[in-house]
Structure formats: C-alpha cells, structure tokens
Design a protein around this motif. Structure first.
Motif, PDB file in Angstrom:
ATOM      1  N   ASP A   1       2.802  -4.438   3.303  1.00  0.00           N
ATOM      2  CA  ASP A   1       2.998  -3.958   1.930  1.00  0.00           C
ATOM      3  C   ASP A   1       2.250  -4.833   0.935  1.00  0.00           C
ATOM      4  O   ASP A   1       1.614  -4.340   0.004  1.00  0.00           O
ATOM      5  CB  ASP A   1       4.493  -3.950   1.568  1.00  0.00           C
ATOM      6  CG  ASP A   1       5.260  -2.906   2.360  1.00  0.00           C
ATOM      7  OD1 ASP A   1       4.667  -1.870   2.718  1.00  0.00           O
ATOM      8  OD2 ASP A   1       6.461  -3.133   2.609  1.00  0.00           O
TER       9      ASP A   1
ATOM     10  N   GLU B   1      -0.579  -3.667  -1.696  1.00  0.00           N
ATOM     11  CA  GLU B   1      -0.358  -3.798  -3.135  1.00  0.00           C
ATOM     12  C   GLU B   1      -1.359  -4.737  -3.803  1.00  0.00           C
ATOM     13  O   GLU B   1      -1.866  -4.446  -4.876  1.00  0.00           O
ATOM     14  CB  GLU B   1       1.057  -4.321  -3.398  1.00  0.00           C
ATOM     15  CG  GLU B   1       2.134  -3.325  -3.036  1.00  0.00           C
ATOM     16  CD  GLU B   1       3.524  -3.939  -3.015  1.00  0.00           C
ATOM     17  OE1 GLU B   1       3.679  -5.114  -3.449  1.00  0.00           O
ATOM     18  OE2 GLU B   1       4.458  -3.252  -2.562  1.00  0.00           O
TER      19      GLU B   1
ATOM     20  N   PRO C   1      -2.404   1.776   2.901  1.00  0.00           N
ATOM     21  CA  PRO C   1      -1.069   1.565   3.470  1.00  0.00           C
ATOM     22  C   PRO C   1      -0.935   2.160   4.870  1.00  0.00           C
ATOM     23  O   PRO C   1      -1.432   3.251   5.134  1.00  0.00           O
ATOM     24  CB  PRO C   1      -0.137   2.278   2.490  1.00  0.00           C
ATOM     25  CG  PRO C   1      -0.913   2.383   1.219  1.00  0.00           C
ATOM     26  CD  PRO C   1      -2.354   2.496   1.636  1.00  0.00           C
TER      27      PRO C   1
ATOM     28  N   GLU D   1       1.600   3.602   7.706  1.00  0.00           N
ATOM     29  CA  GLU D   1       2.910   4.238   7.726  1.00  0.00           C
ATOM     30  C   GLU D   1       3.207   4.772   9.117  1.00  0.00           C
ATOM     31  O   GLU D   1       2.307   4.946   9.938  1.00  0.00           O
ATOM     32  CB  GLU D   1       2.948   5.373   6.701  1.00  0.00           C
ATOM     33  CG  GLU D   1       2.756   4.898   5.272  1.00  0.00           C
ATOM     34  CD  GLU D   1       2.733   6.030   4.259  1.00  0.00           C
ATOM     35  OE1 GLU D   1       2.901   7.200   4.650  1.00  0.00           O
ATOM     36  OE2 GLU D   1       2.543   5.740   3.073  1.00  0.00           O
TER      37      GLU D   1
ATOM     38  N   ARG E   1       1.877   2.079  11.655  1.00  0.00           N
ATOM     39  CA  ARG E   1       2.432   0.819  11.160  1.00  0.00           C
ATOM     40  C   ARG E   1       3.261   0.137  12.243  1.00  0.00           C
ATOM     41  O   ARG E   1       3.133  -1.077  12.458  1.00  0.00           O
ATOM     42  CB  ARG E   1       3.279   1.057   9.920  1.00  0.00           C
ATOM     43  CG  ARG E   1       3.805  -0.229   9.313  1.00  0.00           C
ATOM     44  CD  ARG E   1       4.589   0.071   8.050  1.00  0.00           C
ATOM     45  NE  ARG E   1       5.076  -1.123   7.422  1.00  0.00           N
ATOM     46  CZ  ARG E   1       4.848  -1.447   6.166  1.00  0.00           C
ATOM     47  NH1 ARG E   1       4.126  -0.667   5.392  1.00  0.00           N
ATOM     48  NH2 ARG E   1       5.353  -2.552   5.657  1.00  0.00           N
TER      49      ARG E   1
END
Length: 108
Positions: free
Chosen positions: A66, A70, A76, A78, A82
C-alpha cells in the motif's frame, strides 16, 4: 513502522540512484511460487538487493504494498496477485529467527 518505511524509502532512493553493475535475473531470488512475479514487478523500480536484505513480517510486506502504491505510484496489487507476491516475500524474506535463549548461536 514509520522508521522502517523511512529507512526503506531512503534505501530505495539510493538504490535507484546507483548504476546497475550487471543485469539481474530472477535466479537471484529463491525459487518458489511467485518468484517471477516478485522479480519482474519489483525490479522495474529498484534492485533486488533491496528485497533480499529486507526481513519483514507478512503484515509488514502487505503494508509496504500500500505504501509503495500511495507514495511511489506503484500499480496497486489486489486479490490473488497481491497474495502471491506478499506470501512469497514473507516466506523467503521474513524476520530472521532468533536463536533460542541460552543457546550459543555459534555452535552447531
């Protein structure tokens, strides 16, 4: 956690500023499910040395995903992707096991 993230960001900045001595290959990482995904996903931005010298827990690796998205614009991760990456990192680059209390760690 903030100190860890600060240290990793400083290392990442330093690592990205260094010229690559030789081209890396996935074999610099331990064999296992997720190695190629970790290698190609992570070395797109930094050297595998940053991964190999890190010893983070599963939760810390997960949180780092994360943070990188960011703070550094990483796409990202997912779902199953992930889980695959975080599980690989935690399995092969998790916290070092402390020797049992009272045992000499230099004796076999």
């Amino acid at each position: 956690m903030r100190r860890l993230l600060l240290a990793l960001s400083l290392c990442a900045g330093w690592a990205m500023a260094q010229p690559a001595a030789t081209a890396e290959e996935p074999t610099v990482l331990p064999d296992g499910e997720g190695r190629d995904e970790v290698f190609y996903g992570c070395t797109a931005c930094h050297s595998s040395a940053l991964i190999r010298r890190s010893r983070l827990s599963h939760a810390q690796w997960d949180g780092l995903m994360d943070w990188m998205a960011e703070r550094h614009g990483m796409t990202p991760l997912e779902g199953a992707d992930r889980a695959l990456v975080v599980n690989y990192l935690a399995r092969h680059f998790g916290p070092a096991q402390a020797p049992a209390r009272g045992r000499n760690p230099f004796l076999n």
